[in-house]
Each structure stands twice: as C-alpha cells, then as structure tokens.
Design an enzyme around this catalytic site. Structure first.
Site, PDB file in Angstrom:
ATOM      1  N   ARG A 104       0.726  -1.307   0.310  1.00  0.00           N
ATOM      2  CA  ARG A 104      -0.085   0.179   0.138  1.00  0.00           C
ATOM      3  C   ARG A 104       0.597   1.537   0.363  1.00  0.00           C
ATOM      4  NH1 ARG A 104      -5.337  -1.319   3.504  1.00  0.00           N
ATOM      5  NH2 ARG A 104      -5.554  -3.502   3.277  1.00  0.00           N
ATOM      6  N   GLU A 175     -10.757  -1.928  -6.025  1.00  0.00           N
ATOM      7  CA  GLU A 175     -11.726  -0.876  -5.496  1.00  0.00           C
ATOM      8  C   GLU A 175     -10.480  -0.098  -4.567  1.00  0.00           C
ATOM      9  OE1 GLU A 175     -10.928  -1.786  -0.906  1.00  0.00           O
ATOM     10  OE2 GLU A 175     -13.130  -1.461  -0.522  1.00  0.00           O
TER      11      GLU A 175
HETATM   12  N1  5AD Z   1      -7.242 -10.871   6.447  1.00  0.00           N
HETATM   13  C1  5AD Z   1      -8.705 -10.038   6.797  1.00  0.00           C
HETATM   14  N2  5AD Z   1      -9.129  -9.437   7.096  1.00  0.00           N
HETATM   15  C2  5AD Z   1      -8.220  -7.951   7.234  1.00  0.00           C
HETATM   16  N3  5AD Z   1      -8.660  -6.609   6.961  1.00  0.00           N
HETATM   17  C3  5AD Z   1      -7.202  -6.212   6.757  1.00  0.00           C
HETATM   18  N4  5AD Z   1      -5.993  -7.287   6.553  1.00  0.00           N
HETATM   19  C4  5AD Z   1      -7.315  -7.967   6.503  1.00  0.00           C
HETATM   20  C5  5AD Z   1      -6.219  -8.875   6.026  1.00  0.00           C
HETATM   21  N5  5AD Z   1      -4.591  -9.294   6.103  1.00  0.00           N
HETATM   22  C6  5AD Z   1      -9.597  -6.266   7.996  1.00  0.00           C
HETATM   23  C7  5AD Z   1      -9.101  -5.736   9.082  1.00  0.00           C
HETATM   24  C8  5AD Z   1     -10.626  -4.844   9.257  1.00  0.00           C
HETATM   25  C9  5AD Z   1     -10.775  -4.186   7.603  1.00  0.00           C
HETATM   26  C10 5AD Z   1     -10.454  -2.459   7.564  1.00  0.00           C
HETATM   27  O1  5AD Z   1     -10.025  -5.091   6.962  1.00  0.00           O
HETATM   28  O2  5AD Z   1      -9.438  -7.178  10.244  1.00  0.00           O
HETATM   29  O3  5AD Z   1     -11.866  -5.585   9.719  1.00  0.00           O
END
Ligand code: 5AD
Length: 487
Positions: A104, A175
C-alpha cells in the site's frame, strides 16, 4: 513522461500519449512490472466464464434483489492465499484479496523481506497479500485456482502498478479511489497526486472497457469507519464515481459503512443509489452499471466473540433490508487483528443466516426512511453544489479546494489535507448527526434538524452535548452499546 505534479489537475480523460508514456515508468518501478502485457490481459479477461466476472455476478444479484457476501482475506505467500480463498469460497459469493501494508506504501523491497521471513517462519508474517511481488504469474495462478470473481482490496494512494499487474492477471474488480484511499489512509500524500494516480487506474480500467472487458470499480465507502455521517461518504462516492466515469469506467459499486441506526442505514443505501444516478446522468453519463456495497461496522469491535456476532448480525440485517448488492463481512476476531480462516468463515455463516432469513422480506419503506433519505440527499446536494462551484467546471480541482476549505471534511482522518473540524455525534436513536458542521455548507433548516435531534439526546442523558459525548460514541460499540451513554 511521468506525471509531473506541477501540472494542473484536470478532470479529463488521459490521452493515449500521456497514458502510454506514464505506463512505461509505472511498469519499470519494480521488476515484476515487465511481465505485464495488456493484450494478453485482455485475452485472458475475455476468456473468463461469467461466474468469475465481478460485473456479471453483481448485475445478476441486483436483478434478482439478492445481497452477495464478501469476506476480506490476505496472507503473505501464494500457496497459503490459494488455500485460504479456496476454503472461504463455499461460504461467500465474491472473493477478495486484501493487500498488505507495505504494498500500500509502494515498499516492494520490504515486501520481498516479508515474504522471505514468512517462508522461513512457515506462516504469514504480513497483514495481506503482496500482489506486486508475486507478480503477474503468481496472481494468475491465484485467479486460476478459484471459481468465483476476485477483487483487489487495499488502501493504496498510488495503486498504478498494483492495478496493472492484478488486472492483467485476471482480477475483475478493483477497490479504491483518489480521495477514499488517501484522506483516511495517509498523512501527507497530496490529494492532487492521489487523484491523478487514480485517474491512471481508472483509465486503465477504461482501456479494458474499450476492449470489451467489464472491470468493476469500487470507491471505498466507509472512509475512517468512525461515525462518518452518510452525506460525507456519499459526496466522496459521487465525486470518485464521476472521476472514474470520465476515464471510461462503466461498472461502479458505490459503498457505505454501517452507521448503526437501522433506519438511517437503509436510507443511506437508498439515497446512494438514487444520488449516483442523479449526478452521473446530469454529467451526461449513461450506459454504466451501478450497484451498492454495505460494509458491516468498520469502527471498534467488542473483544468477546459472541458480542462481535451481535455487531456482525446487525450489519447483515441492515445490508439486507437496505437492498445492498453486496455486504462486506466482519469476523469475530475483528478486535484482535487479522482473522483466521475459521473466524472468517464463521462471520460469513452468521451473515448468511441473517441474509437468508431477511432477504425475501419486504424492505421497510416507512415515513422515517423517507425523511432520512430526503435529509441525506439535501445534505449531499448542498455540499456538492459548493464543490462544483469551487472547481469552476473542474471537479478534480473542486475536490482539492473543498478539502482545503473544509467544505469537505472527513471525521477523524489522518491526512493533513483534511480540516478535521466537522464533528459527528449520535442522536437519541443512535443515528449519526453533526455536532459541529465545521465548514460544511449544510442548509440552516438541516442544521436545525440535527440540533433538535442532538438536544433530545442531551436531555435524555441530562448532560450537554460535548466532545466527551463524541468520545463515548466512538467507544460505544466496543463496549456492547450503540450510543455512548454515561454509565
Ligand atoms: N485478512 C483479513 N482481514 C483483513 N483486514 C485487514 N487486513 C486483513 C487481512 N489480511 C480487515 C480488518 C478490518 C478491515 C479494514 O480489513 O480486520 O476489518
């Protein structure tokens, strides 16, 4: 010729000459860029069956009035990512690939290190999938292994190389946006730069569209996920939608993050779809596909898994009753960090149960929903008309000036470009209102409505509205409440 940030930013389709010369630079920023071949990407995309195309699956869902389920998921290594998504696939309708934090920030060198260390450790030491480092071939292997459409979900202000690689590999949805992936995510990235970099991403999608490939684009609706009033995120969604359509995007999913008050959440999705069409048509765009995504609560979660299911299920109910095309699902591990596959699956199952029970029921359409829908529309129109005026015909410039002057202001965002003076608060029903409008040009009667609603709460709690009340609201859901009432 790369983008020169001294050039004025205009909301005009990037010319082939500018795009092609910039593309050379973009593909040269990391070695895996060299594997990208647009023609091969088009050929591969055109050969994907409909069940693996995001745009087709979203359209079928909207036509049938169904709400699709999508988790978030990303780990460091390719084979683990394939296993993770393969395991989640039976429990959801569309798949994600969540990108790690180094990617990112365009720190592919750090990703390489994270991948190596994860290999040594035998488990993921990264918070997402480093798609640029895995490159075209790794990403293609992932898409090939799955039976459902896959979307790139991230939070990247400059996502040009990531877009080139993932779209050529066969991801069918992307996205983000120049506002929604800057202001809530970055501190010092210039809005002018992120909007311009997202024009490139949108133009790339437009190029695929020119070849008959419908890539879905999804601006990130929840923003900071912290008490964001619907009108604030709707303005961002519409501006990013207009910027994307200008570059040739034809399939848009506008997003909204759950606020917590059921009536306001239903009104938010309803008004988002209606305002989208209103503004896109007024700007002369037709023949696009529009859908809506509802994010389950994006703020702080309770630690207890059983309490987290309560939050997840309220979000599932709101998404279904609002008629969202898609719901992004949280997990019972939300308070702790990156979820396991099992926790992810369980969040999906709880959501599925709710959607199955509510999906065939009539959607609420009472006067309360109508009033909130009307209120959101009036707020959005007031802000956007000022943004358009500030831009003097150029909405990209209008957006920058609107943030500079606080006309657009996202609560609790880290970006220096954000004024941070608009202060949200819950009313006595838990709906999101504006305690301090900052410089948002909301009409007087709308502000009076907000004031009266906040006064009701102040009186029922026997305390004056204050910043403490706002803090109590920020923490309320983690403490198993909606409204931050005094104990
Ligand atoms: N796997 C699953 N969920 C994720 N989030 C961020 N990175 C990951 C990942 N690698 C989720 C966080 C939050 C949202 C912004 O994205 O838990 O719910």
């Amino acid at each position: 010729m790369p983008f020169d940030s001294m050039e004025p930013l205009v909301n005009k389709r990037l010319s082939d000459r500018i795009f092609d010369s910039e593309r050379e630079v973009v593909l040269g920023t990391w070695p895996t860029g060299a594997d990208v071949n647009f023609k091969d990407g088009v050929r591969y995309q055109l050969g994907l069956p409909e069940k693996k195309q995001f745009s087709a699956v979203m359209k079928a869902a909207d036509d049938a009035g169904r709400t699709l389920l999508q988790p978030r998921a990303g780990v460091a290594l390719l084979q683990e990512q394939i296993t993770l998504l393969t395991d989640l696939q039976p429990h959801c309708d569309v798949l994600p690939t969540t990108i790690d934090a180094y990617t990112r920030h365009n720190r592919y060198d750090k990703c390489a290190n994270g991948i190596a260390r994860s290999r040594e450790a035998g488990r993921s030491l990264m918070n997402g999938f480093p798609a640029v480092n895995h490159g075209l071939h790794g990403c293609r292997e992932l898409v090939e292994a799955l039976d459902k459409p896959v979307q790139v979900r991230h939070g990247t202000p400059d996502a040009r190389l990531l877009a080139e690689i993932t779209l050529a590999a066969g991801f069918t949805s992307y996205e983000g946006g120049g506002i929604s992936y800057n202001i809530p995510y970055a501190k010092s990235v210039k809005l002018k730069d992120s909007i311009r970099h997202w024009q490139y991403c949108d133009r790339l999608v437009g190029r695929y569209e020119d070849e008959g490939v419908h890539i879905n684009r999804e601006p990130f609706g929840p923003l900071t996920g912290t008490l964001v009033p619907p009108f604030v995120s709707h303005c961002v969604m519409i501006l990013e939608g207009l910027l994307a359509l200008e570059q040739g995007v034809k399939c848009l999913t506008l997003g909204y993050g759950q606020g917590g008050n059921l009536v306001q959440d239903i009104a938010a999705i309803r008004s988002l779809r209606e305002l989208g069409d209103e503004y896109f048509n007024a700007a002369g765009f037709t023949g696009y596909q529009l859908s809506a995504v509802f994010h389950q609560w994006m703020g702080g979660f309770p630690d207890e898994e059983s309490s987290a299911y309560g939050v997840i299920c309220l979000g599932a109910a709101a998404a279904s009753l609002a008629g969202a095309t898609k719901v992004i699902v949280k997990t019972p591990h939300e308070a702790g960090g990156v979820p396991t596959m099992a926790a992810n699956r369980d969040g999906l199952r709880a959501t599925r149960q709710m959607i199955n029970m509510l999906g065939e029921q009539q959607k609420p359409a009472g006067e309360d929903v109508a009033l909130e829908t009307d209120m959101i529309k009036r707020e959005v129109r007031a802000v956007l008309s000022r943004v358009f005026a500030l831009g003097e015909g150029n909405i990209a410039l209008g957006t920058i000036r609107a943030f500079e002057s606080g006309v657009m202001d996202i609560p609790f965002a880290p970006a220096r470009a954000n004024a941070g003076t608009l202060m949200p608060i819950r009313d006595d029903n838990g709906a999101l209102r504006v305690l301090d409008k900052g410089n948002a040009p909301l009409p007087d009667d709308v502000l009076a409505f907000h004031r009266d609603k906040i006064a009701e709460r102040a009186s029922s709690e026997g305390r004056a509205p204050s910043f403490q009340m706002v803090i109590d609201d920020v923490n309320a859901i983690s403490n198993s409440r909606l409204i931050g009432r005094p104990c």
